[in-house]
Scaffold this motif. Structure first.
Motif, PDB file in Angstrom:
ATOM      1  N   CYS A 162       0.830  -1.212   0.000  1.00  0.00           N
ATOM      2  CA  CYS A 162       0.000   0.000   0.000  1.00  0.00           C
ATOM      3  C   CYS A 162       0.865   1.263   0.000  1.00  0.00           C
ATOM      4  CB  CYS A 162      -0.927   0.032   1.216  1.00  0.00           C
ATOM      5  SG  CYS A 162      -2.225  -1.212   1.162  1.00  0.00           S
ATOM      6  N   LEU A 163       1.886   1.275   0.824  1.00  0.00           N
ATOM      7  CA  LEU A 163       2.717   2.479   0.910  1.00  0.00           C
ATOM      8  C   LEU A 163       3.536   2.689  -0.363  1.00  0.00           C
ATOM      9  CD1 LEU A 163       3.942   2.314   4.629  1.00  0.00           C
ATOM     10  CD2 LEU A 163       2.095   3.721   3.678  1.00  0.00           C
ATOM     11  N   ALA A 164       3.821   1.588  -1.070  1.00  0.00           N
ATOM     12  CA  ALA A 164       4.651   1.701  -2.276  1.00  0.00           C
ATOM     13  C   ALA A 164       3.830   1.849  -3.558  1.00  0.00           C
ATOM     14  CB  ALA A 164       5.552   0.471  -2.400  1.00  0.00           C
ATOM     15  N   HIS A 165       2.507   1.651  -3.481  1.00  0.00           N
ATOM     16  CA  HIS A 165       1.755   1.458  -4.725  1.00  0.00           C
ATOM     17  C   HIS A 165       1.757   2.674  -5.646  1.00  0.00           C
ATOM     18  CE1 HIS A 165      -1.658   3.708  -3.049  1.00  0.00           C
ATOM     19  NE2 HIS A 165      -2.217   3.654  -4.235  1.00  0.00           N
ATOM     20  N   ASP A 166       1.935   3.870  -5.103  1.00  0.00           N
ATOM     21  CA  ASP A 166       1.916   5.070  -5.950  1.00  0.00           C
ATOM     22  C   ASP A 166       3.285   5.726  -6.112  1.00  0.00           C
ATOM     23  OD1 ASP A 166      -0.677   5.050  -6.790  1.00  0.00           O
ATOM     24  OD2 ASP A 166      -1.417   6.559  -5.381  1.00  0.00           O
ATOM     25  N   LEU A 167       4.348   5.024  -5.747  1.00  0.00           N
ATOM     26  CA  LEU A 167       5.691   5.639  -5.817  1.00  0.00           C
ATOM     27  C   LEU A 167       6.050   6.091  -7.233  1.00  0.00           C
ATOM     28  CD1 LEU A 167       7.900   3.337  -3.513  1.00  0.00           C
ATOM     29  CD2 LEU A 167       7.006   5.625  -2.989  1.00  0.00           C
ATOM     30  N   GLY A 168       5.466   5.428  -8.234  1.00  0.00           N
ATOM     31  CA  GLY A 168       5.821   5.757  -9.615  1.00  0.00           C
ATOM     32  C   GLY A 168       4.961   6.849 -10.228  1.00  0.00           C
ATOM     33  N   HIS A 169       4.082   7.438  -9.430  1.00  0.00           N
ATOM     34  CA  HIS A 169       3.219   8.468 -10.007  1.00  0.00           C
ATOM     35  C   HIS A 169       3.986   9.721 -10.385  1.00  0.00           C
ATOM     36  CE1 HIS A 169      -0.989   7.934 -10.735  1.00  0.00           C
ATOM     37  NE2 HIS A 169      -1.032   7.023  -9.794  1.00  0.00           N
ATOM     38  N   THR A 170       3.601  10.286 -11.512  1.00  0.00           N
ATOM     39  CA  THR A 170       4.187  11.531 -12.001  1.00  0.00           C
ATOM     40  C   THR A 170       3.688  12.694 -11.141  1.00  0.00           C
ATOM     41  OG1 THR A 170       2.253  11.896 -13.357  1.00  0.00           O
ATOM     42  CG2 THR A 170       4.075  10.718 -14.398  1.00  0.00           C
ATOM     43  N   PRO A 171       4.270  13.885 -11.314  1.00  0.00           N
ATOM     44  CA  PRO A 171       3.631  15.059 -10.718  1.00  0.00           C
ATOM     45  C   PRO A 171       2.265  15.279 -11.380  1.00  0.00           C
ATOM     46  CG  PRO A 171       5.405  15.716 -12.217  1.00  0.00           C
ATOM     47  CD  PRO A 171       5.483  14.232 -12.063  1.00  0.00           C
ATOM     48  N   PHE A 172       1.379  15.981 -10.723  1.00  0.00           N
ATOM     49  CA  PHE A 172       0.064  16.366 -11.263  1.00  0.00           C
ATOM     50  C   PHE A 172      -0.865  15.188 -11.549  1.00  0.00           C
ATOM     51  CE2 PHE A 172       3.199  19.433 -13.243  1.00  0.00           C
ATOM     52  CZ  PHE A 172       3.006  20.444 -12.311  1.00  0.00           C
ATOM     53  N   GLY A 173      -0.734  14.122 -10.792  1.00  0.00           N
ATOM     54  CA  GLY A 173      -1.696  13.027 -10.880  1.00  0.00           C
ATOM     55  C   GLY A 173      -1.894  12.454 -12.272  1.00  0.00           C
ATOM     56  N   HIS A 174      -3.147  12.131 -12.590  1.00  0.00           N
ATOM     57  CA  HIS A 174      -3.411  11.430 -13.853  1.00  0.00           C
ATOM     58  C   HIS A 174      -3.122  12.285 -15.071  1.00  0.00           C
ATOM     59  CE1 HIS A 174      -4.704   7.577 -12.381  1.00  0.00           C
ATOM     60  NE2 HIS A 174      -5.207   8.242 -11.351  1.00  0.00           N
ATOM     61  N   ALA A 175      -3.242  13.597 -14.928  1.00  0.00           N
ATOM     62  CA  ALA A 175      -2.912  14.481 -16.049  1.00  0.00           C
ATOM     63  C   ALA A 175      -1.440  14.329 -16.415  1.00  0.00           C
ATOM     64  CB  ALA A 175      -3.226  15.928 -15.682  1.00  0.00           C
ATOM     65  N   GLY A 176      -0.597  14.271 -15.403  1.00  0.00           N
ATOM     66  CA  GLY A 176       0.844  14.128 -15.633  1.00  0.00           C
ATOM     67  C   GLY A 176       1.177  12.794 -16.275  1.00  0.00           C
ATOM     68  N   GLN A 177       0.522  11.748 -15.784  1.00  0.00           N
ATOM     69  CA  GLN A 177       0.775  10.408 -16.334  1.00  0.00           C
ATOM     70  C   GLN A 177       0.316  10.319 -17.788  1.00  0.00           C
ATOM     71  OE1 GLN A 177       0.520   6.609 -15.426  1.00  0.00           O
ATOM     72  NE2 GLN A 177      -1.139   6.138 -16.810  1.00  0.00           N
ATOM     73  N   HIS A 178      -0.840  10.932 -18.071  1.00  0.00           N
ATOM     74  CA  HIS A 178      -1.382  10.919 -19.418  1.00  0.00           C
ATOM     75  C   HIS A 178      -0.408  11.620 -20.382  1.00  0.00           C
ATOM     76  CE1 HIS A 178      -4.339  11.055 -22.604  1.00  0.00           C
ATOM     77  NE2 HIS A 178      -4.137  12.352 -22.714  1.00  0.00           N
ATOM     78  N   ALA A 179       0.064  12.785 -19.970  1.00  0.00           N
ATOM     79  CA  ALA A 179       0.984  13.551 -20.817  1.00  0.00           C
ATOM     80  C   ALA A 179       2.290  12.786 -21.031  1.00  0.00           C
ATOM     81  CB  ALA A 179       1.261  14.912 -20.182  1.00  0.00           C
ATOM     82  N   LEU A 180       2.824  12.219 -19.963  1.00  0.00           N
ATOM     83  CA  LEU A 180       4.109  11.525 -20.095  1.00  0.00           C
ATOM     84  C   LEU A 180       3.962  10.264 -20.956  1.00  0.00           C
ATOM     85  CD1 LEU A 180       7.013  11.914 -19.275  1.00  0.00           C
ATOM     86  CD2 LEU A 180       6.570  10.679 -17.150  1.00  0.00           C
ATOM     87  N   ASN A 181       2.822   9.592 -20.829  1.00  0.00           N
ATOM     88  CA  ASN A 181       2.569   8.422 -21.652  1.00  0.00           C
ATOM     89  C   ASN A 181       2.530   8.805 -23.136  1.00  0.00           C
ATOM     90  OD1 ASN A 181       1.987   5.713 -22.201  1.00  0.00           O
ATOM     91  ND2 ASN A 181      -0.222   6.094 -22.161  1.00  0.00           N
ATOM     92  N   GLU A 182       1.917   9.935 -23.440  1.00  0.00           N
ATOM     93  CA  GLU A 182       1.885  10.394 -24.838  1.00  0.00           C
ATOM     94  C   GLU A 182       3.288  10.740 -25.336  1.00  0.00           C
ATOM     95  OE1 GLU A 182      -1.177  13.193 -25.881  1.00  0.00           O
ATOM     96  OE2 GLU A 182      -2.329  11.326 -26.101  1.00  0.00           O
ATOM     97  N   CYS A 183       4.048  11.437 -24.501  1.00  0.00           N
ATOM     98  CA  CYS A 183       5.424  11.786 -24.881  1.00  0.00           C
ATOM     99  C   CYS A 183       6.241  10.525 -25.177  1.00  0.00           C
ATOM    100  CB  CYS A 183       6.128  12.550 -23.756  1.00  0.00           C
ATOM    101  SG  CYS A 183       5.413  14.155 -23.380  1.00  0.00           S
ATOM    102  N   MET A 184       5.922   9.452 -24.438  1.00  0.00           N
ATOM    103  CA  MET A 184       6.728   8.227 -24.531  1.00  0.00           C
ATOM    104  C   MET A 184       6.148   7.217 -25.521  1.00  0.00           C
ATOM    105  SD  MET A 184       9.441   8.310 -22.589  1.00  0.00           S
ATOM    106  CE  MET A 184       9.836   6.579 -22.274  1.00  0.00           C
ATOM    107  N   LYS A 185       5.166   7.627 -26.323  1.00  0.00           N
ATOM    108  CA  LYS A 185       4.451   6.620 -27.124  1.00  0.00           C
ATOM    109  C   LYS A 185       5.344   5.894 -28.143  1.00  0.00           C
ATOM    110  CE  LYS A 185       2.046   9.394 -30.673  1.00  0.00           C
ATOM    111  NZ  LYS A 185       2.799  10.651 -30.499  1.00  0.00           N
ATOM    112  N   ASP A 186       6.382   6.560 -28.622  1.00  0.00           N
ATOM    113  CA  ASP A 186       7.299   5.871 -29.545  1.00  0.00           C
ATOM    114  C   ASP A 186       8.431   5.149 -28.820  1.00  0.00           C
ATOM    115  OD1 ASP A 186       5.828   6.829 -31.671  1.00  0.00           O
ATOM    116  OD2 ASP A 186       7.043   8.655 -31.862  1.00  0.00           O
ATOM    117  N   PHE A 187       8.434   5.268 -27.491  1.00  0.00           N
ATOM    118  CA  PHE A 187       9.563   4.710 -26.728  1.00  0.00           C
ATOM    119  C   PHE A 187       9.100   3.735 -25.653  1.00  0.00           C
ATOM    120  CE2 PHE A 187      10.485   9.244 -27.768  1.00  0.00           C
ATOM    121  CZ  PHE A 187      11.413   9.019 -28.785  1.00  0.00           C
ATOM    122  N   GLY A 188       7.986   3.071 -25.892  1.00  0.00           N
ATOM    123  CA  GLY A 188       7.534   2.053 -24.926  1.00  0.00           C
ATOM    124  C   GLY A 188       6.482   2.543 -23.945  1.00  0.00           C
TER     125      GLY A 188
END
Ligand code: MG
Length: 386
Positions: A95-121
């Motif tokens: 439980c304490l570790a489950h969100d350690l990989g979250h980006t800044p700005f919650g889901h908005a940040g993750q969404h943006a970073l995922n798009e940036c990384m779309k050609d790189f996995g």
């Protein structure tokens, strides 16, 4: 050691599948206690304090952050674990570790970073949480990451695509073979959902983005709210809301314990491996409570996460993440030396994909305020460069 006898289907710290880098057993703690302690002492855990759950950190001191969210998840998880005679320390570690990989700005940040990384996995926060504890934390002299046990890592990796699972060895096998994680990991999952649905109601009301009248569309709220108001007609709304949230959590946790107990009795797993092969998740809400919980989740999707004020912040946040990524990809020399060193450690043959991954790691590790400051530092000549 737990105060009660663990059930036969619990994860057993003394029978753990172990750590990638073998270490002597701790003298006074179990292996899972050690994992929990390592999570608490790592830098990524401290940064959760300044990362968004739904509301950005500077929007107010009363809202949940990823840190308080994780602590609430652990609280709910431990209650369920103890009631089912499962390993509380393992549940807490996950439980304490489950969100350690979250980006800044919650889901908005993750969404943006995922798009940036779309050609790189791509970028996925579950996988990133695992990457934090396996690779990115630099804390111990003898190994990278935190060298956690298999069971804690199994719990952290909630979802995983088949393409990625192949590269994860033993840990990825269940995603290829259709197996399940142990009950402690299943508890962490459900505790996460119970925690955020309830605290998002609380925070949404506090921020004035939701009203009680509107929330009473949901059966779970309507039922609990009516009984609270009937019992305490003279109290101010804020106190009634606190009682509402308390009762909803209690209702859901009680239901998970009862339903899971029945599922376990029906399936009769004799060991954690039986749990992994059970073919269905044994930790679950019953039909009634499950439907109510889902209704609330959908309500929040429509009314809170899509609220224009939340969307505005998400829009701004995505822009910051995209800009940082594009700037660093194009001008890696602007990156701090430690990050540049990681890029060069990959060697020339790794090329763009490797550089992109290192930059994604750097951005994902940022807190909300660090990301905003970093954006200023690389863009605005009036700002200090460091
Ligand atoms: Mg969470």
């Amino acid at each position: 050691m737990a105060q009660y006898e663990l059930a036969p289907y619990a994860a057993r710290a003394d029978r753990s599948r172990g750590r990638v880098y073998p270490e002597p057993a701790p003298e006074f703690r179990t292996q899972y206690q050690r994992d929990r302690d390592r999570v608490i002492h790592c830098a990524a855990f401290r940064r959760l304090e300044y990362k968004t759950q739904v509301f950005v950190n500077h929007e107010g001191d009363m809202f949940r952050t990823r840190l308080t969210h994780s602590i609430e998840v652990a609280q709910i998880g431990r209650t369920i674990a103890r009631a089912l005679r499962l390993d509380e320390d393992l549940v807490e570690a996950v439980c304490l570790a489950h969100d350690l990989g979250h980006t800044p700005f919650g889901h908005a940040g993750q969404h943006a970073l995922n798009e940036c990384m779309k050609d790189f996995g791509g970028f996925e926060h579950n996988l990133q949480s695992l990457r934090v504890v396996d690779v990115l934390e630099e804390k111990y002299p003898g190994f990278p990451g935190l060298n956690l046990t298999f069971e804690t890592r199994e719990g952290i990796l909630k979802h995983c695509s088949k393409a990625v699972a192949g590269a994860l060895g033993e840990l990825g096998r269940r995603f290829l073979a259709g197996g399940l994680p142990g009950l402690e990991a299943q508890i962490a999952n459900i505790a996460d959902e119970i925690a955020y649905n309830n605290h998002d109601v609380d925070d949404g009301l506090r921020a004035g983005l939701l009203s009680i009248e509107q929330l009473c569309e949901c059966r779970i709220i309507n039922e609990q709210w009516e009984s609270v108001v009937r019992e305490w007609p003279q109290l101010p709304q804020r106190r009634l809301v606190n009682e509402l949230i308390r009762r909803m959590i209690d209702y859901l946790v009680t239901d998970v314990v009862r339903t899971s107990r029945a599922n376990i009795e029906e399936t009769r797993p004799g060991s954690i491996d039986d749990v992994r092969a059970a073919g269905r998740e044994l930790i679950a809400l019953g039909k009634e409570a499950g439907a109510r919980h889902l209704e609330l989740k959908r309500f929040l999707n429509r009314n809170l996460y899509q609220h224009y004020r939340v969307q505005r912040m998400a829009f701004k946040a995505e822009r910051v993440v995209r800009k940082l990524f594009a700037t660093f990809m194009e001008h890696p020399r602007l990156l701090p030396e430690t990050v540049q060193t990681r890029i060069h450690a990959g060697g020339k043959e790794h090329g763009d994909a490797h550089r992109a991954r290192v930059i994604a790691d750097y951005i994902a590790g940022m807190t909300d305020r660090y990301a905003m400051a970093e954006d200023d530092r690389v863009r605005d000549p009036r700002e200090s460069a460091f």
